[in-house]
Design an enzyme around this catalytic site. Sequence first.
Site, short mmCIF file in Angstrom:
data_model
loop_
_atom_site.label_atom_id
_atom_site.label_comp_id
_atom_site.label_asym_id
_atom_site.label_seq_id
_atom_site.Cartn_x
_atom_site.Cartn_y
_atom_site.Cartn_z
N GLN A 10 0.83 -1.20 0.00
CA GLN A 10 0.00 0.00 0.00
C GLN A 10 0.87 1.26 0.00
O GLN A 10 1.90 1.31 0.67
CB GLN A 10 -0.92 0.00 1.22
CG GLN A 10 -1.85 -1.20 1.30
CD GLN A 10 -2.89 -1.24 0.20
OE1 GLN A 10 -3.19 -0.22 -0.44
NE2 GLN A 10 -3.46 -2.41 -0.04
N GLU A 41 -2.19 -15.59 -4.60
CA GLU A 41 -1.49 -14.45 -5.18
C GLU A 41 -0.78 -14.89 -6.46
O GLU A 41 -0.12 -15.93 -6.49
CB GLU A 41 -0.49 -13.87 -4.18
CG GLU A 41 0.53 -12.90 -4.73
CD GLU A 41 -0.09 -11.70 -5.42
OE1 GLU A 41 0.47 -11.25 -6.43
OE2 GLU A 41 -1.14 -11.21 -4.95
N ASP A 43 -8.81 -8.41 -2.57
CA ASP A 43 -8.26 -7.08 -2.87
C ASP A 43 -7.74 -7.08 -4.30
O ASP A 43 -6.53 -7.08 -4.54
CB ASP A 43 -7.14 -6.76 -1.88
CG ASP A 43 -6.58 -5.35 -2.04
OD1 ASP A 43 -7.19 -4.55 -2.78
OD2 ASP A 43 -5.53 -5.06 -1.44
N CYS A 83 -10.07 -0.22 -5.47
CA CYS A 83 -9.37 1.06 -5.59
C CYS A 83 -9.85 1.86 -6.79
O CYS A 83 -9.28 2.91 -7.10
CB CYS A 83 -7.85 0.83 -5.67
SG CYS A 83 -7.32 -0.22 -7.02
N TYR A 143 -6.04 -12.38 -4.12
CA TYR A 143 -5.16 -11.29 -4.54
C TYR A 143 -4.40 -10.82 -3.30
O TYR A 143 -4.25 -9.62 -3.05
CB TYR A 143 -5.94 -10.14 -5.17
CG TYR A 143 -6.92 -10.55 -6.24
CD1 TYR A 143 -6.51 -10.72 -7.57
CD2 TYR A 143 -8.26 -10.77 -5.94
CE1 TYR A 143 -7.41 -11.11 -8.55
CE2 TYR A 143 -9.17 -11.16 -6.92
CZ TYR A 143 -8.75 -11.32 -8.22
OH TYR A 143 -9.64 -11.70 -9.19
#
EC number: 2.1.1.-
Length: 421
Positions: free
Chosen positions: A250, A308, A349, A376, A286
């Site tokens: 992040q 992932e 995510d 996002c 994710y």
Amino acid sequence: MSDTAELTTDPTPDLTKGDTITVEVTRPAHGGEGIAHHGGRVIFVRGGFPGDDVDVEITQVKKRFARGFVVQVNVASPHRVDSRCPAAAAGAGCCDYAELSPEAELEIKSRVLTDQLQRIGGLADIPTPELFELEPSQGWRTRVRLGVDASGRAGFRKLRSNDLVTDVACSQVVPELIDGLVGPGARTFTPDSEVIAAIDDRGVRTVVEVRKAPRGRRAETILHVLEGDGSVEQTVGDHTWTFPVSGFWQAHTKAPGAYSAFIGEVLDGAELVDVDKRGPVAWDLYGGVGLFVPVINRALGAHVHSVELSEGSAEAGDDALAGLPVTFHAGRVESVTSQLPKPHVVVLDPPRTGAGSDVVATIAGAKPQLVVHIGCDPATFARDVADWSAGGYTLDRLAVFNAFPATHHYETIGVFTRKSA
């Protein structure tokens, strides 16, 4: 339903590219533009905020809408302030909300999200967004990607351009992150490469040259390590992750802790049923290096399956979280999940492109009792929300995090539960 669908009159044909018109901006649009109307068309105004009366140079004309940018502010919105970012003032595309009051920023972002959920998500009943400001609002970015021009100078890309602003810094960035990398007297790099710089939780700066990642991918290929050893250390709670600087983390220094705290609060209140003696199962999709695995495990006592695409990130998570009940899987979400035990809870995510219909349908088919979906991009998040609704899920909570101050970007977390039969 698009922003142009609200028009009731036929647009006048006389608007052409290069024209300058005067309009009043009435509301915000997704992507950082403002919305105005002129001659029966919707005008998307780059650099315009609700309440502005502005002169706009037209850059694109379509039948029912046009686009342009502000060339003069005649009457300023009460939300307009002097630019908070030297790079944006010089033309960089980094901080498109640099002239928007910080006090108005999160409310405007919330309005955009609600609009997208109505238009794209098809929701009539939207939970009141829970709003979270992340501080600091300047000097919050601890990792940055810079463009490099043909002469080897690094800088911030201009809006929708390969040209760079190389003489001044962006206010998002922790100052010491780009000392000696951007501005007068800065070092030079391989022409036309890109540079990633990061300061980790040890205060160590790492600088690498990279080849740009393919669209939709989070990781770049490191070409040269210029400072540090090419890796970073990040700590949240009791766990420290070590991974390549090109891996995903992040951007805002406070974001990992803030998201983890919210997810933990959601899961702490979960009342799961049909849990056998082995305990609940959770999917972390994710998952990157497994940032959310500790809070999922702590709240639920669940065995977590973290999926992932990046093998390096999955390995970094496995190293950092040794001893926790977690299994890391390197692969595509849509391929790996078919091999996993059915989950009670799913946290996902996805990248900016969203999860997509197939992934949402796959997860919904596994019938988790609770889903926490992080997004996002409000448009792709809203599209995913529509798919969750079609898959039998209700949006119960909605949180908006101002994790990218002075930009139109923000993070959204939606909490979904299965609809009653």
